[in-house]
Design a protein around this motif. Structure first.
Motif, PDB file in Angstrom:
ATOM      1  N   LEU A 282      -4.695   7.564  -2.263  1.00 50.73           N
ATOM      2  CA  LEU A 282      -4.339   8.624  -1.320  1.00 50.73           C
ATOM      3  C   LEU A 282      -4.095   9.963  -2.000  1.00 50.73           C
ATOM      4  O   LEU A 282      -4.218  11.008  -1.378  1.00 50.73           O
ATOM      5  CB  LEU A 282      -3.108   8.241  -0.501  1.00 50.73           C
ATOM      6  CG  LEU A 282      -3.368   7.365   0.711  1.00 50.73           C
ATOM      7  CD1 LEU A 282      -2.061   6.920   1.336  1.00 50.73           C
ATOM      8  CD2 LEU A 282      -4.221   8.104   1.735  1.00 50.73           C
ATOM      9  N   LYS A 283      -3.776   9.954  -3.276  1.00 53.28           N
ATOM     10  CA  LYS A 283      -3.551  11.227  -3.981  1.00 53.28           C
ATOM     11  C   LYS A 283      -4.831  12.049  -4.019  1.00 53.28           C
ATOM     12  O   LYS A 283      -4.785  13.273  -4.131  1.00 53.28           O
ATOM     13  CB  LYS A 283      -3.031  10.969  -5.386  1.00 53.28           C
ATOM     14  CG  LYS A 283      -4.035  10.379  -6.344  1.00 53.28           C
ATOM     15  CD  LYS A 283      -3.419  10.144  -7.719  1.00 53.28           C
ATOM     16  CE  LYS A 283      -4.397   9.561  -8.696  1.00 53.28           C
ATOM     17  NZ  LYS A 283      -5.109   8.389  -8.292  1.00 53.28           N
TER      18      LYS A 283
ATOM     19  N   ALA B 210       3.986   5.627  -5.588  1.00 56.53           N
ATOM     20  CA  ALA B 210       3.951   5.584  -7.050  1.00 56.53           C
ATOM     21  C   ALA B 210       2.827   6.462  -7.602  1.00 56.53           C
ATOM     22  O   ALA B 210       2.949   7.033  -8.683  1.00 56.53           O
ATOM     23  CB  ALA B 210       3.772   4.148  -7.537  1.00 56.53           C
ATOM     24  N   GLY B 211       1.748   6.597  -6.829  1.00 59.32           N
ATOM     25  CA  GLY B 211       0.613   7.420  -7.245  1.00 59.32           C
ATOM     26  C   GLY B 211       0.807   8.900  -6.957  1.00 59.32           C
ATOM     27  O   GLY B 211      -0.050   9.716  -7.273  1.00 59.32           O
ATOM     28  N   GLY B 212       1.919   9.263  -6.331  1.00 59.79           N
ATOM     29  CA  GLY B 212       2.212  10.659  -6.074  1.00 59.79           C
ATOM     30  C   GLY B 212       1.786  11.162  -4.703  1.00 59.79           C
ATOM     31  O   GLY B 212       1.869  12.361  -4.434  1.00 59.79           O
TER      32      GLY B 212
ATOM     33  N   ILE C  51       0.846  -1.199   0.000  1.00 58.69           N
ATOM     34  CA  ILE C  51       0.000   0.000   0.000  1.00 58.69           C
ATOM     35  C   ILE C  51       0.881   1.248   0.000  1.00 58.69           C
ATOM     36  O   ILE C  51       0.610   2.205  -0.729  1.00 58.69           O
ATOM     37  CB  ILE C  51      -0.976  -0.012   1.196  1.00 58.69           C
ATOM     38  CG1 ILE C  51      -2.006  -1.131   1.001  1.00 58.69           C
ATOM     39  CG2 ILE C  51      -1.672   1.335   1.350  1.00 58.69           C
ATOM     40  CD1 ILE C  51      -2.869  -1.388   2.212  1.00 58.69           C
ATOM     41  N   GLN C  52       1.955   1.244   0.787  1.00 55.29           N
ATOM     42  CA  GLN C  52       2.874   2.384   0.794  1.00 55.29           C
ATOM     43  C   GLN C  52       3.516   2.573  -0.574  1.00 55.29           C
ATOM     44  O   GLN C  52       3.627   3.699  -1.066  1.00 55.29           O
ATOM     45  CB  GLN C  52       3.972   2.188   1.845  1.00 55.29           C
ATOM     46  CG  GLN C  52       3.524   2.457   3.252  1.00 55.29           C
ATOM     47  CD  GLN C  52       4.694   2.446   4.219  1.00 55.29           C
ATOM     48  OE1 GLN C  52       5.842   2.582   3.835  1.00 55.29           O
ATOM     49  NE2 GLN C  52       4.385   2.277   5.495  1.00 55.29           N
TER      50      GLN C  52
END
Length: 93
Positions: A87-88, A39-41, A33-34
């Motif tokens: 999360l982004k 990777a998603g910013g 998840i981290q």
């Protein structure tokens, strides 16, 4: 001829291996998840991005607002598991 001690060692090794396999998924999932979040910013530093504790225990995963938001997103999207890249889109309160 094998001795009782060698059988005991084999049993201990098999039990250790089975325990390693059984419990390694939990840690891997959290780290995954981290990795997805980074990777998603998303700005991710440690486990406290989604948890209240720095290193959450396996039996106690107290979530902070971001962690609760991720679980709600998982339910809303009907996903099988949380994707850290979401999360982004999280807006801090």
């Amino acid at each position: 001829m094998k001795t009782h001690g060698s059988r005991l060692g084999l049993v201990a090794a098999v039990l250790f291996w089975a325990g390693w396999i059984a419990f390694s998924g939990t840690s891997t999932a959290d780290m995954e998840i981290q990795k997805q979040a980074k990777a998603g910013g998303a700005d991710v530093k440690n486990c406290q991005t989604g948890h209240t504790a720095t290193l959450p225990k396996k039996d106690s995963h107290d979530l902070n607002d971001a962690g609760k938001w991720l679980v709600a997103e998982k339910d809303k999207k009907g996903a099988a598991k949380v994707d850290g890249a979401w999360l982004k889109d999280y807006q801090k309160k």
